[in-house]
Write an enzyme that holds these catalytic residues in place. Structure first.
Site, PDB file in Angstrom:
ATOM      1  N   SER A   1       2.910  18.142 -10.248  1.00  0.00           N
ATOM      2  CA  SER A   1       2.483  18.942 -11.395  1.00  0.00           C
ATOM      3  C   SER A   1       1.173  19.674 -11.161  1.00  0.00           C
ATOM      4  CB  SER A   1       2.328  18.044 -12.618  1.00  0.00           C
ATOM      5  OG  SER A   1       1.307  17.087 -12.385  1.00  0.00           O
TER       6      SER A   1
ATOM      7  N   ALA B   1      -2.250   5.140  -1.847  1.00  0.00           N
ATOM      8  CA  ALA B   1      -0.918   5.306  -1.266  1.00  0.00           C
ATOM      9  C   ALA B   1      -0.790   4.576   0.066  1.00  0.00           C
ATOM     10  CB  ALA B   1      -0.617   6.786  -1.064  1.00  0.00           C
TER      11      ALA B   1
ATOM     12  N   HIS C   1      -3.183  15.427   2.311  1.00  0.00           N
ATOM     13  CA  HIS C   1      -4.291  15.141   1.387  1.00  0.00           C
ATOM     14  C   HIS C   1      -5.598  14.923   2.165  1.00  0.00           C
ATOM     15  CE1 HIS C   1      -2.925  14.619  -2.841  1.00  0.00           C
ATOM     16  NE2 HIS C   1      -1.737  14.646  -2.262  1.00  0.00           N
TER      17      HIS C   1
ATOM     18  N   LYS D   1      -7.031  18.254   3.454  1.00  0.00           N
ATOM     19  CA  LYS D   1      -7.647  19.075   2.404  1.00  0.00           C
ATOM     20  C   LYS D   1      -9.087  18.646   2.128  1.00  0.00           C
ATOM     21  CE  LYS D   1      -3.538  20.355  -0.207  1.00  0.00           C
ATOM     22  NZ  LYS D   1      -2.820  20.171  -1.473  1.00  0.00           N
TER      23      LYS D   1
ATOM     24  N   ASP E   1      -6.861   8.181  -6.686  1.00  0.00           N
ATOM     25  CA  ASP E   1      -5.580   8.873  -6.623  1.00  0.00           C
ATOM     26  C   ASP E   1      -4.614   8.012  -5.802  1.00  0.00           C
ATOM     27  OD1 ASP E   1      -3.599  10.759  -6.837  1.00  0.00           O
ATOM     28  OD2 ASP E   1      -4.671  12.335  -5.759  1.00  0.00           O
TER      29      ASP E   1
END
Length: 183
Positions: free
Chosen positions: A15, A38, A52, A55, A86
């Site tokens: 999203s 994760a 990720h 980035k 996250d």
């Protein structure tokens, strides 16, 4: 932008919730800490984690990989830092896979979050919009994720739902200073 003590960013899969949360953290001007929950159990997840990491590389992030010691990682955050966790969904998944008591762990996390000396931005999946899953484990996960999100939202000062990269404030409001990058 100054962040409130606890922000929760919700959204469905892909999203834009993580990108939005990262933008919030970058705009606040504090030393950035990324708490990653994760685990890579397959090649696709390996790629997602690598993307990720790439980035954030070279942009001043300190990363703590904490798929199982998430709450302990939060206790390592110093005043003058801001933490992006996250994501809560992977934290819950890890607990459920390990047959952990997620309800007890959530209580501990909520206690730690209240005592934090640094702002925290949590990212979590909103799983309320889908159909009821056909298997018991998936239904148990959906119920648990819904309860976790509700309890975190009740504690949070700011709750934002992201759809298609667009934020909608559900609770609270950001403390905007002069920022170059609007929401």
């Amino acid at each position: 932008m100054r962040l409130p003590p606890l922000s929760l960013v919700l959204g469905g899969a892909s999203s834009g919730k993580s990108a939005f949360a990262e933008r919030m953290v970058r705009q606040c001007g504090l030393a950035k800490v990324y708490v990653a929950t994760a685990e890579a159990h397959d090649g696709e997840m390996n790629e997602k984690i690598a993307t990720h990491r790439a980035k954030r590389a070279g942009h001043g992030w300190r990363t703590i990989e904490a798929p199982h010691e998430t709450v302990q990682a939060l206790t390592q955050i110093e005043a003058g830092e801001v933490v992006l966790l996250d994501c809560v969904t992977f934290w819950l998944t890890n607990l459920m896979i390990d047959d952990g008591d997620w309800d007890e762990e959530l209580e501990i996390m909520l206690d730690v979050l209240v005592q934090m000396r640094a702002p925290v931005v949590l990212v979590s999946n909103d799983v309320s919009g889908g159909v009821v899953p056909e298997n018991a484990l998936a239904r148990a996960f959906q119920r648990a994720q819904g309860e976790v999100n509700q309890r975190l939202a009740a504690q949070a000062d700011l709750v934002v739902h992201v759809t298609a990269g667009l934020p909608q404030i559900l609770k609270g409001r950001p403390i905007l200073d002069d920022v170059d990058e609007p929401w």
